[in-house]
Write a protein that holds these residues in place. Sequence first.
Motif, PDB file in Angstrom:
ATOM      1  N   ARG A  92       0.841  -1.187   0.000  1.00 47.09           N
ATOM      2  CA  ARG A  92       0.000   0.000   0.000  1.00 47.09           C
ATOM      3  C   ARG A  92       0.874   1.235   0.000  1.00 47.09           C
ATOM      4  O   ARG A  92       1.942   1.265   0.639  1.00 47.09           O
ATOM      5  CB  ARG A  92      -0.906  -0.017   1.232  1.00 47.09           C
ATOM      6  CG  ARG A  92      -2.310   0.458   0.954  1.00 47.09           C
ATOM      7  CD  ARG A  92      -3.205   0.224   2.133  1.00 47.09           C
ATOM      8  NE  ARG A  92      -2.871   1.071   3.259  1.00 47.09           N
ATOM      9  CZ  ARG A  92      -3.485   1.000   4.437  1.00 47.09           C
ATOM     10  NH1 ARG A  92      -4.402   0.094   4.637  1.00 47.09           N
ATOM     11  NH2 ARG A  92      -3.156   1.825   5.417  1.00 47.09           N
ATOM     12  N   GLU A 126      -4.260  -6.683   4.009  1.00 47.95           N
ATOM     13  CA  GLU A 126      -4.654  -5.282   4.090  1.00 47.95           C
ATOM     14  C   GLU A 126      -3.563  -4.361   3.566  1.00 47.95           C
ATOM     15  O   GLU A 126      -3.843  -3.356   2.919  1.00 47.95           O
ATOM     16  CB  GLU A 126      -4.978  -4.923   5.539  1.00 47.95           C
ATOM     17  CG  GLU A 126      -5.475  -3.507   5.747  1.00 47.95           C
ATOM     18  CD  GLU A 126      -6.853  -3.255   5.166  1.00 47.95           C
ATOM     19  OE1 GLU A 126      -7.102  -2.106   4.743  1.00 47.95           O
ATOM     20  OE2 GLU A 126      -7.663  -4.193   5.132  1.00 47.95           O
ATOM     21  N   VAL A 180      -5.721   8.581  -2.011  1.00 48.74           N
ATOM     22  CA  VAL A 180      -6.708   8.556  -0.939  1.00 48.74           C
ATOM     23  C   VAL A 180      -7.448   9.891  -0.930  1.00 48.74           C
ATOM     24  O   VAL A 180      -6.936  10.912  -1.383  1.00 48.74           O
ATOM     25  CB  VAL A 180      -6.059   8.304   0.440  1.00 48.74           C
ATOM     26  CG1 VAL A 180      -5.442   6.927   0.505  1.00 48.74           C
ATOM     27  CG2 VAL A 180      -5.021   9.377   0.758  1.00 48.74           C
ATOM     28  N   GLN A 187     -14.038   8.043   3.878  1.00 47.23           N
ATOM     29  CA  GLN A 187     -12.705   8.022   3.290  1.00 47.23           C
ATOM     30  C   GLN A 187     -12.636   6.935   2.227  1.00 47.23           C
ATOM     31  O   GLN A 187     -13.315   5.916   2.328  1.00 47.23           O
ATOM     32  CB  GLN A 187     -11.648   7.758   4.366  1.00 47.23           C
ATOM     33  CG  GLN A 187     -11.520   8.880   5.384  1.00 47.23           C
ATOM     34  CD  GLN A 187     -10.356   8.663   6.329  1.00 47.23           C
ATOM     35  OE1 GLN A 187      -9.300   8.183   5.935  1.00 47.23           O
ATOM     36  NE2 GLN A 187     -10.539   9.017   7.598  1.00 47.23           N
ATOM     37  N   TRP A 221     -19.855   0.724   3.716  1.00 43.74           N
ATOM     38  CA  TRP A 221     -18.493   0.581   3.214  1.00 43.74           C
ATOM     39  C   TRP A 221     -18.489  -0.438   2.088  1.00 43.74           C
ATOM     40  O   TRP A 221     -19.433  -1.217   1.933  1.00 43.74           O
ATOM     41  CB  TRP A 221     -17.519   0.163   4.312  1.00 43.74           C
ATOM     42  CG  TRP A 221     -17.904  -1.104   5.047  1.00 43.74           C
ATOM     43  CD1 TRP A 221     -18.621  -1.215   6.200  1.00 43.74           C
ATOM     44  CD2 TRP A 221     -17.587  -2.455   4.654  1.00 43.74           C
ATOM     45  NE1 TRP A 221     -18.781  -2.532   6.557  1.00 43.74           N
ATOM     46  CE2 TRP A 221     -18.148  -3.314   5.630  1.00 43.74           C
ATOM     47  CE3 TRP A 221     -16.895  -3.003   3.580  1.00 43.74           C
ATOM     48  CZ2 TRP A 221     -18.037  -4.704   5.564  1.00 43.74           C
ATOM     49  CZ3 TRP A 221     -16.781  -4.390   3.505  1.00 43.74           C
ATOM     50  CH2 TRP A 221     -17.343  -5.224   4.491  1.00 43.74           C
ATOM     51  N   ASP A 223     -15.626  -2.780  -0.731  1.00 46.24           N
ATOM     52  CA  ASP A 223     -14.323  -3.141  -1.291  1.00 46.24           C
ATOM     53  C   ASP A 223     -14.525  -3.761  -2.662  1.00 46.24           C
ATOM     54  O   ASP A 223     -15.397  -4.618  -2.839  1.00 46.24           O
ATOM     55  CB  ASP A 223     -13.604  -4.172  -0.411  1.00 46.24           C
ATOM     56  CG  ASP A 223     -13.260  -3.640   0.969  1.00 46.24           C
ATOM     57  OD1 ASP A 223     -13.179  -2.411   1.120  1.00 46.24           O
ATOM     58  OD2 ASP A 223     -13.074  -4.459   1.890  1.00 46.24           O
ATOM     59  N   ARG A 232     -11.831   1.268  -2.670  1.00 49.34           N
ATOM     60  CA  ARG A 232     -12.487   1.018  -1.393  1.00 49.34           C
ATOM     61  C   ARG A 232     -13.005   2.333  -0.817  1.00 49.34           C
ATOM     62  O   ARG A 232     -12.457   3.394  -1.068  1.00 49.34           O
ATOM     63  CB  ARG A 232     -11.514   0.390  -0.391  1.00 49.34           C
ATOM     64  CG  ARG A 232     -10.661  -0.704  -0.938  1.00 49.34           C
ATOM     65  CD  ARG A 232      -9.625  -1.217   0.046  1.00 49.34           C
ATOM     66  NE  ARG A 232     -10.240  -2.021   1.087  1.00 49.34           N
ATOM     67  CZ  ARG A 232      -9.584  -2.517   2.138  1.00 49.34           C
ATOM     68  NH1 ARG A 232      -8.304  -2.237   2.298  1.00 49.34           N
ATOM     69  NH2 ARG A 232     -10.198  -3.257   3.018  1.00 49.34           N
ATOM     70  N   TYR A 233     -14.069   2.234  -0.010  1.00 52.68           N
ATOM     71  CA  TYR A 233     -14.495   3.390   0.777  1.00 52.68           C
ATOM     72  C   TYR A 233     -15.052   2.876   2.098  1.00 52.68           C
ATOM     73  O   TYR A 233     -15.488   1.721   2.211  1.00 52.68           O
ATOM     74  CB  TYR A 233     -15.527   4.242   0.036  1.00 52.68           C
ATOM     75  CG  TYR A 233     -16.920   3.639  -0.011  1.00 52.68           C
ATOM     76  CD1 TYR A 233     -17.854   3.882   0.999  1.00 52.68           C
ATOM     77  CD2 TYR A 233     -17.299   2.824  -1.065  1.00 52.68           C
ATOM     78  CE1 TYR A 233     -19.119   3.326   0.956  1.00 52.68           C
ATOM     79  CE2 TYR A 233     -18.562   2.268  -1.130  1.00 52.68           C
ATOM     80  CZ  TYR A 233     -19.472   2.519  -0.116  1.00 52.68           C
ATOM     81  OH  TYR A 233     -20.733   1.960  -0.158  1.00 52.68           O
ATOM     82  N   SER A 234     -15.018   3.742   3.105  1.00 52.85           N
ATOM     83  CA  SER A 234     -15.477   3.342   4.432  1.00 52.85           C
ATOM     84  C   SER A 234     -15.776   4.577   5.260  1.00 52.85           C
ATOM     85  O   SER A 234     -15.196   5.641   5.043  1.00 52.85           O
ATOM     86  CB  SER A 234     -14.408   2.493   5.126  1.00 52.85           C
ATOM     87  OG  SER A 234     -14.728   2.283   6.483  1.00 52.85           O
ATOM     88  N   TYR A 238      -9.126   4.296   6.472  1.00 46.99           N
ATOM     89  CA  TYR A 238      -8.070   3.300   6.401  1.00 46.99           C
ATOM     90  C   TYR A 238      -6.802   3.905   6.970  1.00 46.99           C
ATOM     91  O   TYR A 238      -6.495   5.069   6.744  1.00 46.99           O
ATOM     92  CB  TYR A 238      -7.829   2.856   4.956  1.00 46.99           C
ATOM     93  CG  TYR A 238      -9.090   2.355   4.295  1.00 46.99           C
ATOM     94  CD1 TYR A 238      -9.506   1.043   4.480  1.00 46.99           C
ATOM     95  CD2 TYR A 238      -9.870   3.198   3.523  1.00 46.99           C
ATOM     96  CE1 TYR A 238     -10.664   0.579   3.901  1.00 46.99           C
ATOM     97  CE2 TYR A 238     -11.040   2.744   2.943  1.00 46.99           C
ATOM     98  CZ  TYR A 238     -11.430   1.434   3.133  1.00 46.99           C
ATOM     99  OH  TYR A 238     -12.596   0.981   2.566  1.00 46.99           O
ATOM    100  N   SER A 239      -6.069   3.090   7.705  1.00 46.57           N
ATOM    101  CA  SER A 239      -4.842   3.565   8.329  1.00 46.57           C
ATOM    102  C   SER A 239      -3.810   2.462   8.319  1.00 46.57           C
ATOM    103  O   SER A 239      -4.142   1.282   8.308  1.00 46.57           O
ATOM    104  CB  SER A 239      -5.121   4.010   9.770  1.00 46.57           C
ATOM    105  OG  SER A 239      -3.929   4.324  10.444  1.00 46.57           O
ATOM    106  N   SER A 240      -2.541   2.848   8.313  1.00 44.18           N
ATOM    107  CA  SER A 240      -1.472   1.865   8.412  1.00 44.18           C
ATOM    108  C   SER A 240      -1.232   1.471   9.863  1.00 44.18           C
ATOM    109  O   SER A 240      -0.333   0.708  10.171  1.00 44.18           O
ATOM    110  CB  SER A 240      -0.166   2.438   7.837  1.00 44.18           C
ATOM    111  OG  SER A 240       0.213   3.599   8.543  1.00 44.18           O
TER     112      SER A 240
END
Length: 282
Positions: A92, A126, A180, A187, A221, A223, A232-234, A238-240
Amino acid sequence: MNMHVEALSSSLCLLLIILSHFTTPSISALESFIFVGCSQLRYDVGTPYESNVNSVLSSLVNSASFSNFNNFKISVPGSTPSDVVYGLFQCRGDLSNSDCHECVVNAVSRLGSTCVGASGGALQLEGCFVRYDNTSFLGVQDKGVVFSKCGPSVGSDPDMWTRRDGVLSYLTAGGQYFRVGGSGQIQGMVQCVQDLSMSECQDCASEAIQRLKSECASSAWGDMFLGKCYARYSERGYSSKSGNDEEVEKTLAILIGLIAGVAILIVFLAFLSKLFEGKGGK
């Protein structure tokens, strides 16, 4: 006075210890499983093809230490054209080299145990994607749906749909392999495998976004993973970071505030002590 300075020094040391503990990146969330696929074709143990598979997977792991994408064509001495193995990994776009490497290590390990003896396999976590095969797929466009999933319907929420469509429209604009965007709580994210040209990436991402809007029209959300890209959206984003990191950050902020308060108090007391000592001397 020295006692106060020593106390302040101890507090600062404690702060550094806390910082070093809580800012160590956790990648558990990045290793969350999404999908895996194994070829029906098999290879025999001890053949050049097995050596090529092992070599390409090792090359992916080693390369992930300094890059978030790479691809290989492996043919060890003694191989025939049919023994050639192709492989790639894609992390990612927001991952550090260390997180990328750890994710690829995990992905290769899972792929090796899941697709034992398979001539080809692909696995998506992920944070990263790994694939190998005996047929060249490098630089080849692939817009076939590999995996899709939609969240629960949230009913009628015009504001949410407006924000979701706005985010997806922004992502469609492209121009990047990883992109992003967000609006309010919504997001979104798109990513292409970097063996595609930018125009091919744009085409793939647009297809993924259109399918996502169609299949997850009223979902909280969604995928959509195609062969060489995903969208993707949610509402949660999304975070690392791992799921626990948000609470950790809150705890860290409280601790830093407390330690900063103690440090200020120590400095103030040291100032008063020096002031009173000066008056006593006079």
